[in-house]
Design an enzyme around this catalytic site. Structure first.
Site, PDB file in Angstrom:
ATOM      1  N   HIS A  93       3.670   2.456  12.752  1.00 50.99           N
ATOM      2  CA  HIS A  93       2.885   3.383  13.147  1.00 50.99           C
ATOM      3  C   HIS A  93       3.565   4.448  13.757  1.00 50.99           C
ATOM      4  O   HIS A  93       2.985   4.894  14.756  1.00 50.99           O
ATOM      5  CB  HIS A  93       1.565   2.898  13.657  1.00 50.99           C
ATOM      6  CG  HIS A  93       0.842   2.113  12.772  1.00 50.99           C
ATOM      7  ND1 HIS A  93      -0.485   1.563  13.112  1.00 50.99           N
ATOM      8  CD2 HIS A  93       0.924   1.719  11.430  1.00 50.99           C
ATOM      9  CE1 HIS A  93      -0.935   0.918  12.073  1.00 50.99           C
ATOM     10  NE2 HIS A  93      -0.134   0.897  11.250  1.00 50.99           N
TER      11      HIS A  93
ATOM     12  N   ASP B 206       6.225   0.564   6.554  1.00 53.08           N
ATOM     13  CA  ASP B 206       4.715   0.279   6.385  1.00 53.08           C
ATOM     14  C   ASP B 206       4.008   1.547   5.496  1.00 53.08           C
ATOM     15  O   ASP B 206       3.690   2.561   6.057  1.00 53.08           O
ATOM     16  CB  ASP B 206       4.053   0.519   7.733  1.00 53.08           C
ATOM     17  CG  ASP B 206       2.669   0.094   7.767  1.00 53.08           C
ATOM     18  OD1 ASP B 206       2.116  -0.333   6.584  1.00 53.08           O
ATOM     19  OD2 ASP B 206       2.170   0.318   8.783  1.00 53.08           O
TER      20      ASP B 206
ATOM     21  N   GLU C 271      -4.905   2.107   2.742  1.00 47.92           N
ATOM     22  CA  GLU C 271      -4.862   0.968   3.698  1.00 47.92           C
ATOM     23  C   GLU C 271      -5.264   1.039   5.055  1.00 47.92           C
ATOM     24  O   GLU C 271      -6.112   0.740   6.048  1.00 47.92           O
ATOM     25  CB  GLU C 271      -3.620   0.025   3.308  1.00 47.92           C
ATOM     26  CG  GLU C 271      -3.896  -1.230   3.887  1.00 47.92           C
ATOM     27  CD  GLU C 271      -3.209  -1.411   5.410  1.00 47.92           C
ATOM     28  OE1 GLU C 271      -3.140  -2.398   5.974  1.00 47.92           O
ATOM     29  OE2 GLU C 271      -2.523  -0.317   5.821  1.00 47.92           O
ATOM     30  N   GLU C 272      -4.418   2.360   5.672  1.00 52.62           N
ATOM     31  CA  GLU C 272      -4.343   2.471   6.961  1.00 52.62           C
ATOM     32  C   GLU C 272      -5.774   2.932   7.594  1.00 52.62           C
ATOM     33  O   GLU C 272      -6.327   2.570   8.520  1.00 52.62           O
ATOM     34  CB  GLU C 272      -3.254   3.628   7.564  1.00 52.62           C
ATOM     35  CG  GLU C 272      -1.882   3.082   7.047  1.00 52.62           C
ATOM     36  CD  GLU C 272      -1.268   2.068   7.958  1.00 52.62           C
ATOM     37  OE1 GLU C 272      -2.249   1.434   8.873  1.00 52.62           O
ATOM     38  OE2 GLU C 272      -0.230   1.551   7.749  1.00 52.62           O
TER      39      GLU C 272
ATOM     40  N   HIS D  35       0.773  -1.358  -0.057  1.00 46.83           N
ATOM     41  CA  HIS D  35      -0.187  -0.060  -0.001  1.00 46.83           C
ATOM     42  C   HIS D  35       0.886   1.294   0.078  1.00 46.83           C
ATOM     43  O   HIS D  35       1.934   1.130   0.537  1.00 46.83           O
ATOM     44  CB  HIS D  35      -0.906   0.057   1.297  1.00 46.83           C
ATOM     45  CG  HIS D  35      -0.618   0.119   2.529  1.00 46.83           C
ATOM     46  ND1 HIS D  35      -0.269   1.156   3.137  1.00 46.83           N
ATOM     47  CD2 HIS D  35      -0.221  -1.019   3.645  1.00 46.83           C
ATOM     48  CE1 HIS D  35       0.265   1.017   4.217  1.00 46.83           C
ATOM     49  NE2 HIS D  35       0.197  -0.324   4.478  1.00 46.83           N
TER      50      HIS D  35
ATOM     51  N   ASP E  22       3.231  -6.574   3.353  1.00 49.25           N
ATOM     52  CA  ASP E  22       2.831  -5.411   4.175  1.00 49.25           C
ATOM     53  C   ASP E  22       3.266  -5.688   5.605  1.00 49.25           C
ATOM     54  O   ASP E  22       2.430  -5.229   6.569  1.00 49.25           O
ATOM     55  CB  ASP E  22       1.326  -5.115   4.163  1.00 49.25           C
ATOM     56  CG  ASP E  22       0.993  -3.818   4.885  1.00 49.25           C
ATOM     57  OD1 ASP E  22       1.912  -2.984   5.450  1.00 49.25           O
ATOM     58  OD2 ASP E  22      -0.202  -3.486   5.258  1.00 49.25           O
TER      59      ASP E  22
END
Lengths: 478, 478
Positions: free
Chosen positions: A426, A294, A328-329, A282, A356
């Site tokens: 994150h 990520d 995506e998140e 993504h 991912d």
């Protein structure tokens, strides 16, 4: 990665002990690709493309930084990639964006002051999707709980308080429940806000964000993460009988939805161009760090593996398609739109891959496929012996976005040395420093090799998939 | 810890292969302490004091937080400790503070915006003692250098620029030179400010502060740290030929000096009370994190070991004195005042210890002493076999504050599993999470045992120390 590594978590429940009876012709056919795979590996790890996936990604994240869903910078980064993929020397085919309407949530003020037992600022990082507190923040006593069971036990004391979850890190799949469900459960008992211990096994005073969920039948309350260290401190204070008073000010905005794009590129198949092996990652990231891990790594091995195939003149029988999912998140938005738009085409999706869960040194492939498919993958992965990435492990889920197809077609995900993935996930620490050029080269080589071989075998990859052993999270039931 | 682990760095140059000819009486005498040492170890690791050093320290840092030199909170924390040490059940003797005039530097605004090649905020953490930039900050091109050699090579390009040191982490002792000397060397070539890569082998986007030096003959320019990650990013940008423009605003204040205190407590010697074995750590910390590791652990094992001896009724022949140095971080201020005030008493200092390199699982003792002293320490450390902390390693320096006595009397420092010490050092990550209750218990046991035995042996510990093999940093030549 939005979804957890539930896949990793649950894979122990499935047996890897396949009894394989592939025809000797098929085994021979797969083995005949060794020269091609060697060529891909050499080009990627020693030849023309050595270090290039890393360099491309480093340039990209240095140029754009974080690429949050809804932001202009995400769209600018998509424009850049669409241009790049068509450039001379890249030459990908059918490069285009496919429109998706995505949410546009942004963080604003995020401050927390401890007023008692000592005055000090507590670093907080608002969770994705969180609502705001009242305009100047809430001032309230905090109550610390270790888990949902403890929350239930002290439910009478929760009303009007800020619930602090000092949730132990077990696995991401288990512990992320506090991030996603914590605000709902606390609000049910009358909490006015929540602080959730960052979901990570290691911290250097590190804050981790991620999407949180709400239930329309329950009051929505603001939710932010705190560090492991501060969660432990709050726990000690409460255990001593200290009264903890916090002033928490969380301001967020849900702006109008915007149009983003899934980024598509292909190498058209020579025999069955309508049949597709899909590789993906993504393109969006959270707004902290720069989303190098990520999912910059997953996205870049996905389109870069096509560049390698193209440069080597490798044109498989079926189409290899790279898709970089947008948004995506905030909840797998891009892939859901893609699924809707391509419903009629799904029967032609032969094998779908997503990376991912990190692009550290690759070890092989995780997959969801039936026995025959598993046996084929075991044979295919043997071709990756030159980079010691020969594992083929069946799991309950593979990938994040692509889990929406988990029950209808075979899927795969990059198996890699990602033990420390959640140290960075994150957080502001998701930068190029997490990645290693040599590991990325190997990941690109693996991705290109598996995609090419599966797209080029005479017979289509067997379509059947095993029954799911666990309940699919609701967001994936699309 | 202000000073580096130069000691660790250089110890390889000294031989540990002592030829020992201690009298059999002395060996027998030392071995006769095994029962006492076992008693100390049992009380600390299993008995009444199990987990107590950690609990005391956790309460202390939770109550006071960071204790920067010059701050009121440092003085409040000193008051608290002076009270505590005299409480019933603690019962330390001759508890008092000894006044020291210390500097009072504080950080204010610290912002850095990258204007080109991309607009984004760069996290910065002002170095201790740094001057300010002009009122609203400086806007200038950045030039990245990997080391001082490269700075010399590009010296003509430095004028008017912000020098960014992308200094590789070799060892702390080597790499800290960029933090301490970087601003002077850059200013000599006309730089207007400096950014120094945080001196750490590992980062989660972590900033590390620490004192920087100025030379009165060179223009003083503002200095702040950046993360490893951002140093790498700047390097990549420069390597690509991108022009890096930064707006750096550093505001600091040198307030009036204040009176602080070294914190002293004792167990008076029964036979030679004027003779002293000194155990120490420093009570001040930087203003980031809470100084749990640097040097809460060292300070707390130092006074808590006296509490353990007292509670066990162990009264040695000589005095055991605990001193918690104030204002170590801005340049060993407390110990210098102590040295001056106690000049006449130094002949009676038998052995001086400091723990300021972590209180992770203890392995033994690092020391600076002559051959006979070394042989005695080797024998003494064998008593610590029950906690596997029997090493006695000669080093060039031991401790931080106490290095000022390195050439005149024997010194020792806690040898411990501190491989990751610099992950946390001078950063927001210096919290209780770094420490482990069981490791602290063992450290207290070791500290109490060594101090007690050396204070109780019939003969004074041999005074001679080996010649220093390296040049003493100027700040230590007091």
């Amino acid at each position: 990665m939005w979804l957890s590594t539930i896949a990793v978590l649950l894979c122990a429940s499935l047996s890897n002990a396949l009894t394989c009876n592939l025809s000797s012709d098929l085994v021979k056919e797969i083995r005949s690709y060794q020269g091609t795979v060697d060529q891909i590996i050499n080009a990627t790890t020693q030849g023309l493309f050595k270090g290039k996936t890393y360099d491309e990604l480093a340039y990209f994240v240095d140029k754009f930084g974080a690429r949050q869903a809804g932001s202009q910078v995400l769209e600018d980064s998509i424009d850049y990639l669409l241009d790049l993929m068509q450039k001379e020397g890249y030459d990908l085919e059918n490069v285009h964006g496919e429109n998706v309407t995505i949410p546009h949530w942004i963080r604003g003020t995020q401050t927390c002051e401890m007023l008692s037992p000592r005055r000090t600022n507590i670093p907080v990082l608002t969770l994705g999707g969180s609502v705001s507190t009242i305009a100047n923040g809430v001032e309230a006593e905090a109550i610390v709980v270790k888990d949902f069971d403890e929350l239930d036990r002290v439910s009478e004391k929760v009303k009007g308080k800020i619930v602090v979850y000092n949730n132990e890190y077990i696995t991401y799949g288990v512990s992320v429940a506090y991030r996603s469900q914590g605000p709902i459960k606390a609000a049910k008992y009358g909490a006015i806000a929540t602080l959730i211990r960052s979901v990570t096994p290691f911290s250097l005073n590190t804050l981790h964000t991620g999407q949180t969920d709400y239930d329309n039948s329950v009051t929505k309350i603001a939710a932010a993460s705190i560090t492991r260290e501060h969660a432990h401190m709050f726990q000690r204070m409460q255990d001593r009988g200290d009264k903890i008073v916090l002033k928490l000010n969380i301001q967020t905005q849900n702006l109008d939805p915007v149009t983003s794009r899934n980024v598509v590129a292909e190498i058209k198949g020579s025999r069955d161009p309508e049949k597709v092996v899909l590789v993906s990652g993504h393109i969006d990231s959270w707004d902290v760090g720069v989303g190098a891990m990520d999912d910059g790594g997953g996205a870049f091995i996905s389109w870069y593996s096509l560049r390698v195939l193209k440069a080597l003149g490798l044109k498989p029988k079926r189409t290899v398609r790279s898709v970089l999912w947008t948004a995506e998140e905030p909840g797998l938005i891009g892939v859901q739109a893609y699924d809707k738009a391509h419903k009629d085409e799904l029967d032609n999706f032969i094998f779908v891959m997503e990376s991912d869960e990190g692009t550290f040194t690759p070890l092989g492939l995780e997959y969801v496929a039936g026995d025959e498919g598993g046996c084929i993958l075991e044979e295919v992965m043997k071709l990756l012996a030159p980079i010691n990435a020969t594992q083929a492990n069946i799991v309950d889920y593979a990938g994040s976005d692509i889990t929406i197809w988990r029950n209808i077609l075979p899927t795969g995900s990059l198996l890699n040395r990602n033990e420390n993935y959640f140290w960075y996930h994150h957080s502001e620490a998701d930068t190029m420093d997490v990645l290693d050029p040599a590991a990325l080269d190997k990941a690109t080589a693996l991705w290109a090799s598996v995609a090419y071989v599966l797209a080029d075998l005479n017979k289509d990859f067997p379509r059947q998939v095993p029954k799911l052993n666990v309940v699919l999270p609701s967001v994936l039931k699309v």
